[in-house]
Every structure is written in C-alpha cells, then in structure tokens.
Design an enzyme around this catalytic site. Structure first.
Site, PDB file in Angstrom:
ATOM      1  N   LYS A  64       8.239  -5.742  15.351  1.00 46.57           N
ATOM      2  CA  LYS A  64       8.608  -4.484  14.804  1.00 46.57           C
ATOM      3  C   LYS A  64       9.804  -3.657  15.585  1.00 46.57           C
ATOM      4  O   LYS A  64      10.845  -3.158  15.146  1.00 46.57           O
ATOM      5  CB  LYS A  64       7.495  -3.638  14.508  1.00 46.57           C
ATOM      6  CG  LYS A  64       6.499  -4.094  13.593  1.00 46.57           C
ATOM      7  CD  LYS A  64       7.424  -3.904  12.159  1.00 46.57           C
ATOM      8  CE  LYS A  64       7.492  -2.884  11.705  1.00 46.57           C
ATOM      9  NZ  LYS A  64       7.887  -2.969  10.036  1.00 46.57           N
TER      10      LYS A  64
ATOM     11  N   THR B 114       6.145   1.098  13.457  1.00 42.46           N
ATOM     12  CA  THR B 114       4.663   1.295  13.686  1.00 42.46           C
ATOM     13  C   THR B 114       4.288   1.822  15.294  1.00 42.46           C
ATOM     14  O   THR B 114       5.263   1.802  16.337  1.00 42.46           O
ATOM     15  CB  THR B 114       4.158  -0.384  13.873  1.00 42.46           C
ATOM     16  OG1 THR B 114       2.787  -0.256  14.376  1.00 42.46           O
ATOM     17  CG2 THR B 114       4.797  -1.266  14.791  1.00 42.46           C
TER      18      THR B 114
ATOM     19  N   MET C 253       0.849  -1.271   0.006  1.00 43.37           N
ATOM     20  CA  MET C 253      -0.015  -0.007   0.034  1.00 43.37           C
ATOM     21  C   MET C 253       0.728   1.362  -0.105  1.00 43.37           C
ATOM     22  O   MET C 253       0.677   2.288  -0.824  1.00 43.37           O
ATOM     23  CB  MET C 253      -0.802   0.022   1.164  1.00 43.37           C
ATOM     24  CG  MET C 253      -1.636   1.213   1.458  1.00 43.37           C
ATOM     25  SD  MET C 253      -3.123   0.783   2.569  1.00 43.37           S
ATOM     26  CE  MET C 253      -2.019   0.565   4.004  1.00 43.37           C
TER      27      MET C 253
ATOM     28  N   TYR D  35       3.204  -8.681  16.987  1.00 43.57           N
ATOM     29  CA  TYR D  35       3.603  -7.786  15.782  1.00 43.57           C
ATOM     30  C   TYR D  35       4.218  -6.752  16.369  1.00 43.57           C
ATOM     31  O   TYR D  35       5.389  -6.299  15.760  1.00 43.57           O
ATOM     32  CB  TYR D  35       2.304  -7.403  15.139  1.00 43.57           C
ATOM     33  CG  TYR D  35       2.316  -6.097  14.101  1.00 43.57           C
ATOM     34  CD1 TYR D  35       3.233  -6.583  12.826  1.00 43.57           C
ATOM     35  CD2 TYR D  35       2.150  -5.030  14.606  1.00 43.57           C
ATOM     36  CE1 TYR D  35       3.466  -5.372  12.323  1.00 43.57           C
ATOM     37  CE2 TYR D  35       2.331  -3.790  13.613  1.00 43.57           C
ATOM     38  CZ  TYR D  35       2.879  -4.038  12.551  1.00 43.57           C
ATOM     39  OH  TYR D  35       3.169  -2.959  11.458  1.00 43.57           O
TER      40      TYR D  35
ATOM     41  N   ASP E 123      13.693 -10.554  -1.613  1.00 44.63           N
ATOM     42  CA  ASP E 123      13.375 -11.080  -0.329  1.00 44.63           C
ATOM     43  C   ASP E 123      14.257 -10.639   0.764  1.00 44.63           C
ATOM     44  O   ASP E 123      15.387 -11.035   0.698  1.00 44.63           O
ATOM     45  CB  ASP E 123      13.110 -12.560  -0.430  1.00 44.63           C
ATOM     46  CG  ASP E 123      12.744 -13.400   0.700  1.00 44.63           C
ATOM     47  OD1 ASP E 123      12.569 -12.647   1.595  1.00 44.63           O
ATOM     48  OD2 ASP E 123      12.776 -14.394   0.796  1.00 44.63           O
TER      49      ASP E 123
END
Length: 284
Positions: free
Chosen positions: A129, A101, A11, A125, A36
């Site tokens: 991060k 984040t 996105m 998550y 990757d």
C-alpha cells in the site's frame, strides 16, 4: 461532476457510490471483474469513454495475512494497479482519490500518526500500500491519498465479512478471545465516504479519515456485545496468544484530518440500522 469508482462492489464502495449520487455526483461504479486496474489498456479505455472529472480508487488487495505469502499479487493490485490509475488520471485530467491504510506505519509511536509522519510498514500488505501511495504521488499531481483503518460497514448489498460481523457470528461460542494489545480507530464506511466527499473542497495531498477516538480490538468487541445486549464470554488475549502470519502494528491510531463521529456513536448507528433492516426483512 462525473466520477468513476473502482472496486465499487467492496465494502466501502457499496456505501460510497449512493452517497456520491445523493450529493449530485454522477457516479459509475465498477467491480474488479468489470474494470481491472492491473490491466492498463483496458482500464484506460473504459475510463476514457466515461471521461470523469474524478476517479476514486477503492480497488485493493486487502488480505493482510495472505499478502505475506503472495506478495507479488498484493503488489500487482496495490502498487501496479495504483500506478495505472494514477497515469490514467493524469492523462484524462481527472482528480484521483486513492484509499490507503494505517498499516503504512510501524505502530511504535505513542500518539496519533500525522499524514507527514515517517512511514515504516511491518508487513507486506502495508508495504504494498505504501508503494501504491508512492506511485500515485509520482504519476499524477491532482490527488488525494486517504489513509483509514479498521473498516466495517457495507450497508448496500455487501456480503463479505468484517470484524463486527465476525464477532456477532461468534456470539454463541463458549469463549471468545480477542487481542487487547493492538490499538486503533474503528471506522464506519458511511462516515469514511462522507469524509471523502468533504475532502473535495480541500487542497490535494495526504489525509487521514477514521472514526474519532481509539480502542483495542477487545474493547471494540466488548462495545459490540454491549450495544446488542448480548451476554458472551469475552476474554482479552495478547498478540502472542493469537499468532498470525503478518505482524500488526501495536498502535496505529491516525490523527483525523477532518472531524468525524466518535467510533462508539458510529458503531451504535450501524448496529441499529442493520437491525432495522433485518426486522423489515422478517416482516416482509
């Protein structure tokens, strides 16, 4: 300047690459199948061939709930992958721009989080991060870590989902329930990409870029339907009413490091633009 963008088909990448190109930066974007970040040798070979001055790492494992049961995969991408890209950045002399984040914080603060505030993620998550941030800081000196939140956008071919798309897809339901006890800042990917571009004139370090202002998921949804003039049966609920595998911070507003638009203005711009695109598709 030459830039390599990992995770370029996501996105944010769909909007960031053309914005960088318009700013005069030669930008080579790679999807995860093309580059990757968990494969150090392959990623190093690809990046060294291009010899960029800037690497923008957008590649990430972002499924918050699945990370609770598949923490190893989240770590592989968000920690090991970030470490690989940081090492490659150091070796090639490139500046690294790494996206993180709001979920590195626990949500117990009652005022916007500053970049140097204590981190304390409450889900896998966020933990993965945070480990990625630590890997960047440990393996290269020339870095920007950009924390952001509640992303939506992807104007240039992004086919995945986000909160705005999800809400609009539910408009014909008899009732829509949305949590009203989690507070954050919706962020339009175009505004985030423009903010990232502006960071290149600032000292290396950790920064926050989100939409200005704060809201709850329920009020975010309400604003979407109000702008679209849709009459829907939208009901607030609590986090307990809508259980998820991963805990969410109750308050994850970030103090902006640079000036951005208010989230309501950005949302209106996004919805008007997507509507104009849909209208032109129908006419053609």
């Amino acid at each position: 300047m030459k830039a390599v963008v990992t995770g370029a088909k996501g996105m944010l990448g769909q909007d960031l690459c053309p914005i960088f190109e318009d700013a005069g930066i030669f930008t080579k974007g790679f999807g995860s199948k093309e580059l990757d970040i968990t494969d150090y040798d392959s990623a190093r070979q690809i990046i060294k061939q291009i010899n960029p001055q800037l690497i923008v790492n957008l590649a990430a494992y972002t499924n918050v709930d699945k990370a609770e049961e598949d923490y190893d995969k989240a770590l592989r991408v968000n920690f090991e992958g970030a470490k690989n890209i940081a090492k490659i950045s150091k070796e090639t002399g490139a500046i690294l721009m790494h996206i993180s984040t709001d979920y590195v914080f626990d949500g117990t603060k009652n005022s916007p989080y500053l970049p140097n505030d204590k981190t304390n993620p409450i889900n896998n998550y966020g933990l993965s991060k945070l480990k990625g941030e630590e890997a960047v800081r440990a393996n290269t000196d020339k870095f920007y870590i950009v924390r952001t939140s509640w992303l939506y956008g992807g104007l240039n071919g992004f086919t995945g989902s986000h909160f705005v798309k999800t809400m609009l897809s539910l408009k014909d339901k008899e009732e829509i329930k949305v949590v009203n006890d989690q507070t954050g800042s919706p962020t339009y990917t175009v505004d985030l990409a423009l903010g990232i571009l502006r960071l290149l004139n600032k000292p290396f370090g950790i920064y926050h870029i989100t939409g200005e202002g704060e809201t709850t998921w329920y009020n975010f949804a309400k604003e979407i339907f109000d702008i679209e003039k849709l009459n829907v049966n939208l009901k607030p609920c609590t986090t307990k009413d809508f259980p998820r595998p991963a805990k969410r911070p109750a308050y994850s507003v970030l103090e902006n490091s640079i000036q951005t638009r208010h989230w309501k203005d950005a949302l209106k711009d996004y919805l008007n633009y997507t509507k104009s695109l849909n209208n032109s598709d129908e006419e053609s």
